[in-house]
Design a protein around this motif. Structure first.
Motif, PDB file in Angstrom:
ATOM      1  N   PHE A  27       6.922  -6.592  20.631  1.00  0.00           N
ATOM      2  CA  PHE A  27       5.962  -7.461  21.319  1.00  0.00           C
ATOM      3  C   PHE A  27       4.939  -6.641  22.102  1.00  0.00           C
ATOM      4  CE2 PHE A  27       4.831  -9.404  25.394  1.00  0.00           C
ATOM      5  CZ  PHE A  27       4.144 -10.521  24.970  1.00  0.00           C
ATOM      6  N   LEU A  28       5.403  -5.669  22.904  1.00  0.00           N
ATOM      7  CA  LEU A  28       4.491  -4.889  23.743  1.00  0.00           C
ATOM      8  C   LEU A  28       3.558  -4.028  22.894  1.00  0.00           C
ATOM      9  CD1 LEU A  28       6.917  -3.772  26.608  1.00  0.00           C
ATOM     10  CD2 LEU A  28       5.022  -5.386  26.798  1.00  0.00           C
ATOM     11  N   VAL A 329       8.671 -10.666  12.609  1.00  0.00           N
ATOM     12  CA  VAL A 329       7.650 -11.718  12.528  1.00  0.00           C
ATOM     13  C   VAL A 329       7.534 -12.455  13.858  1.00  0.00           C
ATOM     14  CG1 VAL A 329       7.040 -13.909  11.415  1.00  0.00           C
ATOM     15  CG2 VAL A 329       7.888 -12.003  10.039  1.00  0.00           C
ATOM     16  N   ALA A 330       8.683 -12.794  14.461  1.00  0.00           N
ATOM     17  CA  ALA A 330       8.652 -13.525  15.731  1.00  0.00           C
ATOM     18  C   ALA A 330       8.012 -12.688  16.834  1.00  0.00           C
ATOM     19  CB  ALA A 330      10.067 -13.938  16.125  1.00  0.00           C
ATOM     20  N   LEU A 371      -4.229  -7.159  11.328  1.00  0.00           N
ATOM     21  CA  LEU A 371      -3.807  -5.756  11.395  1.00  0.00           C
ATOM     22  C   LEU A 371      -2.625  -5.547  12.345  1.00  0.00           C
ATOM     23  CD1 LEU A 371      -4.334  -2.881  10.442  1.00  0.00           C
ATOM     24  CD2 LEU A 371      -5.971  -2.616  12.303  1.00  0.00           C
ATOM     25  N   PRO A 372      -2.674  -6.021  13.609  1.00  0.00           N
ATOM     26  CA  PRO A 372      -1.509  -5.844  14.487  1.00  0.00           C
ATOM     27  C   PRO A 372      -0.262  -6.536  13.957  1.00  0.00           C
ATOM     28  CG  PRO A 372      -3.440  -6.459  15.772  1.00  0.00           C
ATOM     29  CD  PRO A 372      -3.794  -6.658  14.336  1.00  0.00           C
ATOM     30  N   LEU A 373      -0.457  -7.739  13.350  1.00  0.00           N
ATOM     31  CA  LEU A 373       0.694  -8.453  12.801  1.00  0.00           C
ATOM     32  C   LEU A 373       1.356  -7.619  11.706  1.00  0.00           C
ATOM     33  CD1 LEU A 373       2.282 -11.162  12.768  1.00  0.00           C
ATOM     34  CD2 LEU A 373       0.731 -11.906  10.947  1.00  0.00           C
ATOM     35  N   ALA A 374       0.537  -7.068  10.801  1.00  0.00           N
ATOM     36  CA  ALA A 374       1.074  -6.246   9.708  1.00  0.00           C
ATOM     37  C   ALA A 374       1.733  -4.976  10.249  1.00  0.00           C
ATOM     38  CB  ALA A 374      -0.047  -5.892   8.733  1.00  0.00           C
ATOM     39  N   CYS A 380       8.683  -2.512  12.450  1.00  0.00           N
ATOM     40  CA  CYS A 380      10.030  -3.052  12.673  1.00  0.00           C
ATOM     41  C   CYS A 380      10.889  -2.909  11.416  1.00  0.00           C
ATOM     42  CB  CYS A 380       9.938  -4.509  13.106  1.00  0.00           C
ATOM     43  SG  CYS A 380      11.479  -5.165  13.755  1.00  0.00           S
ATOM     44  N   LEU A 381      10.340  -3.301  10.271  1.00  0.00           N
ATOM     45  CA  LEU A 381      11.099  -3.203   9.029  1.00  0.00           C
ATOM     46  C   LEU A 381      11.369  -1.746   8.654  1.00  0.00           C
ATOM     47  CD1 LEU A 381       9.503  -5.987   6.781  1.00  0.00           C
ATOM     48  CD2 LEU A 381      11.706  -6.017   7.933  1.00  0.00           C
ATOM     49  N   GLY A 382      10.362  -0.895   8.855  1.00  0.00           N
ATOM     50  CA  GLY A 382      10.549   0.527   8.555  1.00  0.00           C
ATOM     51  C   GLY A 382      11.634   1.150   9.417  1.00  0.00           C
ATOM     52  N   SER A 383      11.663   0.758  10.699  1.00  0.00           N
ATOM     53  CA  SER A 383      12.674   1.298  11.613  1.00  0.00           C
ATOM     54  C   SER A 383      14.069   0.805  11.261  1.00  0.00           C
ATOM     55  CB  SER A 383      12.339   0.895  13.051  1.00  0.00           C
ATOM     56  OG  SER A 383      11.045   1.307  13.400  1.00  0.00           O
ATOM     57  N   ALA A 384      14.172  -0.411  10.697  1.00  0.00           N
ATOM     58  CA  ALA A 384      15.478  -1.001  10.377  1.00  0.00           C
ATOM     59  C   ALA A 384      15.947  -0.660   8.965  1.00  0.00           C
ATOM     60  CB  ALA A 384      15.401  -2.518  10.536  1.00  0.00           C
ATOM     61  N   LEU A 385      15.072  -0.022   8.163  1.00  0.00           N
ATOM     62  CA  LEU A 385      15.400   0.182   6.753  1.00  0.00           C
ATOM     63  C   LEU A 385      16.622   1.082   6.557  1.00  0.00           C
ATOM     64  CD1 LEU A 385      14.536  -0.538   3.914  1.00  0.00           C
ATOM     65  CD2 LEU A 385      13.049   1.479   3.902  1.00  0.00           C
ATOM     66  N   MET A 386      16.630   2.251   7.232  1.00  0.00           N
ATOM     67  CA  MET A 386      17.756   3.171   7.064  1.00  0.00           C
ATOM     68  C   MET A 386      19.073   2.571   7.547  1.00  0.00           C
ATOM     69  SD  MET A 386      16.938   5.729   5.333  1.00  0.00           S
ATOM     70  CE  MET A 386      18.444   6.655   5.626  1.00  0.00           C
ATOM     71  N   PRO A 387      19.099   1.932   8.734  1.00  0.00           N
ATOM     72  CA  PRO A 387      20.345   1.255   9.125  1.00  0.00           C
ATOM     73  C   PRO A 387      20.771   0.180   8.132  1.00  0.00           C
ATOM     74  CG  PRO A 387      18.919   1.508  11.024  1.00  0.00           C
ATOM     75  CD  PRO A 387      18.124   1.930   9.830  1.00  0.00           C
ATOM     76  N   ALA A 388      19.791  -0.535   7.535  1.00  0.00           N
ATOM     77  CA  ALA A 388      20.133  -1.576   6.560  1.00  0.00           C
ATOM     78  C   ALA A 388      20.763  -0.967   5.310  1.00  0.00           C
ATOM     79  CB  ALA A 388      18.881  -2.368   6.183  1.00  0.00           C
ATOM     80  N   VAL A 389      20.203   0.153   4.839  1.00  0.00           N
ATOM     81  CA  VAL A 389      20.771   0.840   3.676  1.00  0.00           C
ATOM     82  C   VAL A 389      22.172   1.340   4.009  1.00  0.00           C
ATOM     83  CG1 VAL A 389      20.534   2.860   2.171  1.00  0.00           C
ATOM     84  CG2 VAL A 389      18.525   1.480   2.737  1.00  0.00           C
TER      85      VAL A 389
END
Length: 853
Positions: A27-28, A329-330, A371-374, A380-389
């Motif tokens: 958010f910030l 997204v939220a 742009l900020p939304l993307a 967020c998704l990039g940061s969570a990708l490795m933990p998800a794998v």
């Protein structure tokens, strides 16, 4: 896939608090980025509107066709046009009215005796155009100037200087002129054009004080008659204009003004903010990654059970990615709303602190939202990708394990990779700043150093925490020992948590070191080059200020206490086809008050056709003493000069020096930027300074400073820059603290049973709180020290790279006091981040905690 989505939603509803820190970090970061983009769009649109409204009555502008632009300036200096052209223009079919526009520098003195404005934006003076439609300023109160000495000033300048109609004050042109205020004006409906001040005079006064000779104007403003378009008007004017004079549409002139504001201020301003948005998002990346890594580690048994029940790796990975997507997204959508709020807040705040931007509604463009939304979602998704794998790779047998042991810090591959990156970083940096100066290579080395720090973090964290935490065993006993062991139990987690703070502290340290180095460079420059006792200057930088009267140096030189007083004026000319700044002065007196290094030739024989240049410029232009150099001036005349002296130093004297006699035929509004004064033997600095101040009071009361004071004031803008940098970096540090707090909160959840057992065997609530707080302090101390080391290194790289890319010699300085303050703030921030997790830990019910699986 539907099962994965349902599982993700159930997990999010059950563990909302786990993702609170991640939500806030995204958010910030998104809010700051969106706020910056919306602010930039709004300011550009508002300036467009303001200039459009102000110049709506001007359909064409007649001006000199050529401009000379010196390095570092976006708008060049143009030759004046004769005011006699007004009659020619008025006779062109389709012209309704024409008026000369005389412009120059003019700084008003406020009611308190202090100069108004001048710290960046220009202070302008000109003739008051009587044709209301051609005048960009609108008379709001009083009347127009009709007699010599009467002026109209913009209302913003009047408010800032506490001036009103009927007041008499001084206008520095730069010669002091007594003026009486008879009216107040607005520009485009505003109190002024941002921080620019304006003084409108009669045409005769403007010609007398702002031009080299009567009958010259900067431009001629033209208004078209009915049914004549701007382009038609320009097409009709062009054939009757003399060679070297052009006509442009009023619309193009307004666009050039907007582009000038954009290139000189808005682009720099928004780029500056975007850089810090990027830093904030980079810091957020570590916090987000750490949160998901901990959550996945805590759900190892859950994921293993799902695998044992038949869930595929893809389904487990998809469930984690879905959680990250919902949070992304939220948080990003909320960040867009927050960004609009930040832009509105900044727009309201800046006028209160001295940046009166034009009024207007917020402009929200699709790109500034998309742009900020993307970026928020991707981060967020990039940061969570490795933990998800990692979650998808959970083996079904892991459900039978009680706990997993984290050996990440001891990874040999990580250590070898990190050391290799560190060696590459040092090699690239040393090559880029010492062996073969190259900004791209130095930048690559800096990036590699950052990556090496992050990779080596888990390897170094064990040793660092042991060393930093060793005093806790003695000072805090068992509580301190437990805090140290908790920080050691997961090196990867400790390093990832500290990395967010490390980056924030590193950037703060980088700018602190660079700012101190700039100050040291300025002090070194003045100490080495300026041999005088006091300097007389106006407190201005950028385009602001009116300069000093060229008569001031002569008046000071007549004082019995003074040995030498030399004024340094500024001119511009094209040398070898490129715009160059000229220092206009008395070369003989210059050599007595400035250290020019080794001088080949004679400075005393320049005369009206001689020039002195630095060794650097002489080598660049392949010139030597006796060589000929052709200079083209803004009045369109070309003159061949003889190089009569080549000198070594140029930091204060400039690269090209000519005499006032040589500059006089080509000058426009003459002024000095500095007067250097040397006292006679036996005259104390205090006595000589007091005598100079008395004379200076009659010339607009400019500042009279000792060499040390002059060096300090010359570096005054650096402190302003650092204050803004620290304020912006507070956001990155705040995100890092949220990451520490979030990590500790999740770790407490993970250690619920352990904490319950500690309480059961006698640990008090206060001891439990202290244990968690000290763990937070250790993590913050590790991140802070790493950030200080990295920031100091990057600061050195930036200083050395700037030194290699500039003709001036940069001094490297490390400010110990400021860095100690940064270290203390970082550690204190860690203690602050641990307060809430510590309170939550102390509130655990002992029996329920022990029963927790």
């Amino acid at each position: 896939m539907n099962a994965s989505v349902r599982l993700s939603m159930s997990s999010l509803r059950a563990h909302k608090r786990r993702f609170a820190g991640t939500f806030l970090a995204v958010f910030l970061g998104v809010a700051f980025l969106a706020g910056t983009l919306v602010m930039g769009d709004t300011l550009r649109a508002n300036f467009d509107t303001m200039f459009g409204d102000a110049t709506s009555g001007t359909d064409a502008v007649v001006r000199s066709a050529d401009a000379i632009t010196t390095p570092g300036e976006s708008q060049g200096v143009r030759q004046p046009v004769p005011t006699s052209l007004v009659k020619t223009v008025e006779q062109v079919p389709g012209v309704a009215a024409a008026a000369p526009s005389i412009q120059g520098a003019g700084q008003l003195v406020g009611a308190n005796g202090e100069a108004i404005g001048g710290k960046g934006p220009p202070t302008l003076a000109g003739n008051w155009i009587t044709d209301r439609k051609l005048n960009p300023y609108r008379l709001a109160e009083g009347r127009t100037p009709a007699r010599p000495g009467e002026v109209v000033i913009n209302r913003g300048a009047a408010d800032k200087g506490h001036l009103k109609i009927g007041d008499t004050t001084t206008l520095r042109t730069p010669d002091p002129v007594k003026v009486t205020i008879v009216g107040l004006a607005t520009f485009g409906g505003e109190d002024g054009m941002a921080q620019v001040t304006f003084t409108g005079m009669t045409q005769s006064d403007a010609e007398k004080y702002l031009t080299a000779k009567p009958g010259e104007a900067a431009t001629i403003q033209v208004r078209a008659g009915p049914d004549v378009s701007q382009q038609e008007l320009v097409d009709r004017l062009t054939p009757v204009l003399p060679k070297g004079v052009e006509a442009i549409t009023g619309q193009k002139s307004a666009q050039e003004n907007t582009d000038m504001i954009s290139s000189q201020f808005l682009t720099i301003f928004t780029t500056f903010l975007l850089v810090f948005s990027g830093i904030a998002l980079l810091v957020a990346t570590f916090s987000i990654h750490n949160t998901f890594a901990i959550v996945i580690a805590q759900r190892t048994r859950d994921n293993a059970l799902l695998r044992a029940l038949g869930a595929s790796r893809r389904q487990v990975t998809a469930a984690t990615v879905t959680e990250a997507s919902v949070v992304a997204v939220a948080a990003s959508a909320a960040g867009l709303a927050g960004g609009v709020g930040i832009a509105a807040g900044l727009k309201a705040l800046f006028p209160a602190i001295g940046f009166p931007f034009p009024e207007g509604d917020l402009v929200i463009k699709a790109l500034s939202m998309a742009l900020p939304l993307a970026v928020g979602i991707i981060v967020c998704l990039g940061s969570a990708l490795m933990p998800a794998v990692r979650a998808g790779r959970t083996a079904p047998l892991a459900a039978l394990r009680e706990t997993a042991v984290d050996q990440s810090g001891a990874s040999r591959v990580r250590a070898v990779t990190g050391m290799a990156l560190a060696v590459l970083a040092v090699a690239a940096t040393l090559t880029g700043v010492l062996i073969s100066p190259s900004l791209p290579l130095a930048g690559l080395g800096a990036v590699l150093a950052l990556v090496a720090f992050v990779v080596l973090g888990p390897v170094a964290s064990s040793t660092a925490v042991r060393v930093l935490g060793s005093p806790l065993d003695r000072l805090r006993g068992v509580t301190g020992g437990l805090a140290r062991r908790n920080a050691l139990r997961s090196p990867r987690r400790t390093a990832a948590t500290a990395s967010a703070l490390m980056i924030g502290v590193a950037v703060v340290s980088l700018f602190t070191v660079f700012g101190a180095s700039l100050k040291a460079t300025m002090d070194q420059t003045v100490s080495r080059s300026f041999a005088g006792d006091v300097a007389v200057s106006t407190p201005s930088f950028g385009a602001g200020g009116s300069g000093l009267s060229p008569q001031l140096a002569g008046a000071i030189g007549k004082l019995p206490e003074v040995s030498t007083a030399v004024g340094l004026g500024r001119g511009v000319a094209e040398v070898d086809g490129k715009g160059r700044a000229l220092t206009v002065t008395n070369p003989t007196a210059l050599a007595r008050t400035f250290d020019l290094g080794t001088v080949h030739g004679s400075l005393s024989t320049l005369g009206a056709d001689g020039i002195a240049i630095t060794r650097t410029e002489a080598d660049r232009q392949h010139l030597t003493t006796g060589s000929k150099a052709q200079l083209a001036f803004t009045d369109g005349k070309k003159q061949t000069f003889t190089v009569r002296a080549v000198y070594g130093e140029s930091e204060l004297a400039g690269d090209y020096v000519i005499t006032r006699a040589a500059w006089a035929p080509h000058r426009t509004q003459d002024s000095d930027t500095l007067v250097a004064v040397s006292f006679k033997n036996g005259v104390s600095t205090a006595k000589g300074k007091a005598a100079v101040e008395k004379v200076a009071a009659d010339y607009g009361n400019p500042q009279v400073q000792t060499r040390h004071e002059y060096a300090q004031s010359s570096a005054g803008g650096i402190d302003m820059m650092l204050t803004l940098v620290y304020a912006l970096l507070a956001l990155a540090v705040l995100i890092a603290l949220l990451g520490i707090a979030n990590t500790l909160t999740l770790a407490i959840h993970e250690r619920t049973r352990e904490l319950g057992l500690l309480r059961a065997v006698g640990q008090t609530r206060s001891q439990l709180r202290a244990m968690v707080r000290w763990e937070s302090v250790l993590v913050a101390a590790f991140g802070t020290l790493g950030g200080l080391a990295l920031g100091a290194f990057l600061g050195w790289v930036l200083v050395k790279a700037s030194d290699g890319a500039s003709d001036s010699a940069f001094a490297f300085a490390v400010p110990p006091l400021q860095l100690v303050v940064v270290a203390l703030v970082g550690v204190a921030a860690g203690a602050l981040a641990g307060l809430r997790p510590a309170r939550r830990a102390a509130r655990l019910d002992v029996l329920r905690a022990i029963a927790t699986e």
